[in-house]
Write a protein that holds these residues in place. Structure first.
Motif, mmCIF file in Angstrom:
data_model
loop_
_atom_site.group_PDB
_atom_site.id
_atom_site.type_symbol
_atom_site.label_atom_id
_atom_site.label_comp_id
_atom_site.label_asym_id
_atom_site.label_seq_id
_atom_site.Cartn_x
_atom_site.Cartn_y
_atom_site.Cartn_z
ATOM 1 N N LEU A 48 -8.568 -0.759 12.099
ATOM 2 C CA LEU A 48 -9.402 -1.879 11.628
ATOM 3 C C LEU A 48 -10.138 -1.495 10.361
ATOM 4 C CD1 LEU A 48 -10.901 -3.190 15.005
ATOM 5 C CD2 LEU A 48 -9.301 -4.378 13.478
ATOM 6 N N ALA A 49 -10.597 -0.254 10.274
ATOM 7 C CA ALA A 49 -11.268 0.206 9.057
ATOM 8 C C ALA A 49 -10.296 0.208 7.887
ATOM 9 C CB ALA A 49 -11.863 1.598 9.294
ATOM 10 N N GLU A 50 -9.058 0.614 8.161
ATOM 11 C CA GLU A 50 -8.024 0.625 7.114
ATOM 12 C C GLU A 50 -7.734 -0.804 6.625
ATOM 13 O OE1 GLU A 50 -3.286 1.787 6.663
ATOM 14 O OE2 GLU A 50 -4.445 2.560 8.365
ATOM 15 N N PHE A 51 -7.596 -1.711 7.611
ATOM 16 C CA PHE A 51 -7.361 -3.111 7.243
ATOM 17 C C PHE A 51 -8.531 -3.675 6.436
ATOM 18 C CE2 PHE A 51 -4.659 -3.715 11.307
ATOM 19 C CZ PHE A 51 -3.582 -3.103 10.685
ATOM 20 N N SER A 52 -9.758 -3.335 6.822
ATOM 21 C CA SER A 52 -10.935 -3.820 6.118
ATOM 22 C C SER A 52 -10.966 -3.318 4.690
ATOM 23 C CB SER A 52 -12.197 -3.374 6.869
ATOM 24 O OG SER A 52 -13.355 -3.788 6.172
ATOM 25 N N ASP A 53 -10.628 -2.030 4.502
ATOM 26 C CA ASP A 53 -10.602 -1.484 3.138
ATOM 27 C C ASP A 53 -9.517 -2.170 2.294
ATOM 28 O OD1 ASP A 53 -12.624 0.219 3.812
ATOM 29 O OD2 ASP A 53 -11.319 1.944 4.214
ATOM 30 N N HIS A 54 -8.361 -2.411 2.957
ATOM 31 C CA HIS A 54 -7.262 -3.075 2.239
ATOM 32 C C HIS A 54 -7.670 -4.505 1.821
ATOM 33 C CE1 HIS A 54 -2.659 -4.086 2.128
ATOM 34 N NE2 HIS A 54 -3.231 -4.097 0.931
ATOM 35 N N TYR A 55 -8.323 -5.202 2.760
ATOM 36 C CA TYR A 55 -8.768 -6.565 2.454
ATOM 37 C C TYR A 55 -9.797 -6.564 1.326
ATOM 38 C CZ TYR A 55 -10.707 -11.243 3.047
ATOM 39 O OH TYR A 55 -11.137 -12.526 2.818
ATOM 40 N N ALA A 56 -10.715 -5.613 1.345
ATOM 41 C CA ALA A 56 -11.721 -5.513 0.291
ATOM 42 C C ALA A 56 -11.054 -5.241 -1.058
ATOM 43 C CB ALA A 56 -12.729 -4.412 0.629
ATOM 44 N N ASP A 57 -9.984 -4.423 -1.051
ATOM 45 C CA ASP A 57 -9.264 -4.141 -2.292
ATOM 46 C C ASP A 57 -8.569 -5.399 -2.820
ATOM 47 O OD1 ASP A 57 -8.168 -2.210 -4.269
ATOM 48 O OD2 ASP A 57 -6.246 -2.795 -3.331
ATOM 49 N N ILE A 58 -8.015 -6.191 -1.862
ATOM 50 C CA ILE A 58 -7.392 -7.452 -2.274
ATOM 51 C C ILE A 58 -8.426 -8.374 -2.915
ATOM 52 C CG2 ILE A 58 -6.335 -9.575 -1.397
ATOM 53 C CD1 ILE A 58 -4.863 -7.875 0.679
ATOM 54 N N GLN A 59 -9.594 -8.479 -2.336
ATOM 55 C CA GLN A 59 -10.649 -9.317 -2.866
ATOM 56 C C GLN A 59 -11.075 -8.876 -4.264
ATOM 57 O OE1 GLN A 59 -10.170 -11.906 -0.847
ATOM 58 N NE2 GLN A 59 -12.377 -12.298 -0.958
#
Length: 325
Positions: free
Chosen positions: A19-30
């Motif tokens: 979940l932390a990995e997904f959150s970082d990935h989503y933040a990078d997309i943003q």
């Protein structure tokens, strides 16, 4: 800690890491999306600046910036406006009038340039009329007798309005008091569709412009004296004269306008009646038919006076409308 509990803790830690990995990935997309939005805004701003610069270089300065931002193209608007082209007549005071032409800008500009050229040539040849007068006379000459700037170059002086009036070809109705026609009265003439005009102009038109319907009237009584006809059948000018004289249906008590009435021979043609103003009267269709019923009698007296006798022996007299002066 039991084996079951240890397995559950390990699974929870793994899910938390994912979940932390997904959150970082989503933040990078943003972040990348924000960068793309900023880049898009900069590109659009630069594009708009170049579009304005391009428009300024090719669109004439006469057009305001709003023209470029109008939601409808000028081609569509011009096509719609062109369908409204027209000519309008507007009476003015003292025997004058305006003629307004609404047409496309190129045609209007072409007309203006043409009459300016004719006026300039005539002015250079020594004509003492003002530029405005020459331009007005040039347009009248062009419209009525076809005088062009090329004609002016060979014969530089533009015709005067008095000369132009002699060439008028549309059919116009003019009512002239007989004494004014003879030059011994100042009573005005009446130009159909306009109103009173000075007696000198009225007399000149009546004499020199054959396309005008000339109606001579007796100034005191207003009765029609002549419309200058020589045809066997009722000509259009005689019809206009009778309708002008009568105004309405000539049956007693009927107010139907003359223009909606029949022209009736008071003495039937087959009975020897003539086709002239003294034997014609305006009758609406109802009274026209009624007049031919048994026991109705009609006598047409001088001056357009009609004496009616009904089947019961009653007598009625109707008289023409008075002239408008």
């Amino acid at each position: 800690m039991t084996e079951t509990t240890a397995s559950a803790v390990r699974a929870g830690d793994e899910y938390a890491a994912r979940l932390a990995e997904f959150s970082d990935h989503y933040a990078d997309i943003q972040r990348r999306r924000a960068n793309l939005d900023a880049e898009e805004a900069r590109l659009l701003a630069r594009s708009a600046a170049y579009a304005d610069a391009y428009a300024d270089s090719v669109v004439p300065a006469v057009f305001p910036p709003a023209e470029r931002l109008h939601p409808e193209s000028i081609t569509a608007r011009a096509r719609r406006s062109e369908s409204d082209r027209r000519v309008e007549f507007e009476p003015a005071a003292d025997g004058m009038a305006w003629v307004h032409l609404f047409t496309t800008a190129p045609i209007a500009q072409g007309i203006a340039e043409r009459i300016e050229a004719a006026a300039a040539v005539s002015r250079a040849a020594g004509d003492t009329r003002t530029c405005a007068q020459l331009q007005a006379d040039a347009l009248a000459a062009l419209a009525l007798i076809g005088v062009t700037p090329e004609d002016v170059m060979s014969s530089p002086v533009l015709p005067h309005p008095i000369e132009v009036q002699e060439h008028i070809t549309p059919t116009v109705q003019i009512t002239v008091p007989a004494l004014s026609m003879a030059g011994v009265s100042d009573a005005p003439g009446m130009l159909d569709g306009y109103g009173p005009i000075d007696p000198e102009t009225a007399a000149r038109i009546a004499v020199n412009a054959p396309s005008f319907t000339r109606i001579l009237v007796q100034a005191e009584t207003g009765s029609v004296l002549s419309v200058g006809w020589n045809q066997y059948r009722v000509p259009a000018d005689m019809q206009r004269a009778v309708r002008l004289r009568d105004g309405t249906c000539r049956a007693p008590g009927c107010g139907r306008r003359a223009r909606a009435c029949d022209l009736d021979h008071s003495i039937a043609w087959e009975d020897g009646g003539t086709t002239d103003v003294g034997n014609l009267a305006c009758l609406c269709r109802h009274h026209h038919r009624m007049k031919h019923l048994p026991s109705w009698n009609l006598q047409h007296a001088p001056g357009g006076v009609l004496d009616w006798t009904t089947p019961d022996g009653k007598h009625h007299r109707t008289e023409p409308d008075p002239a408008p002066f």
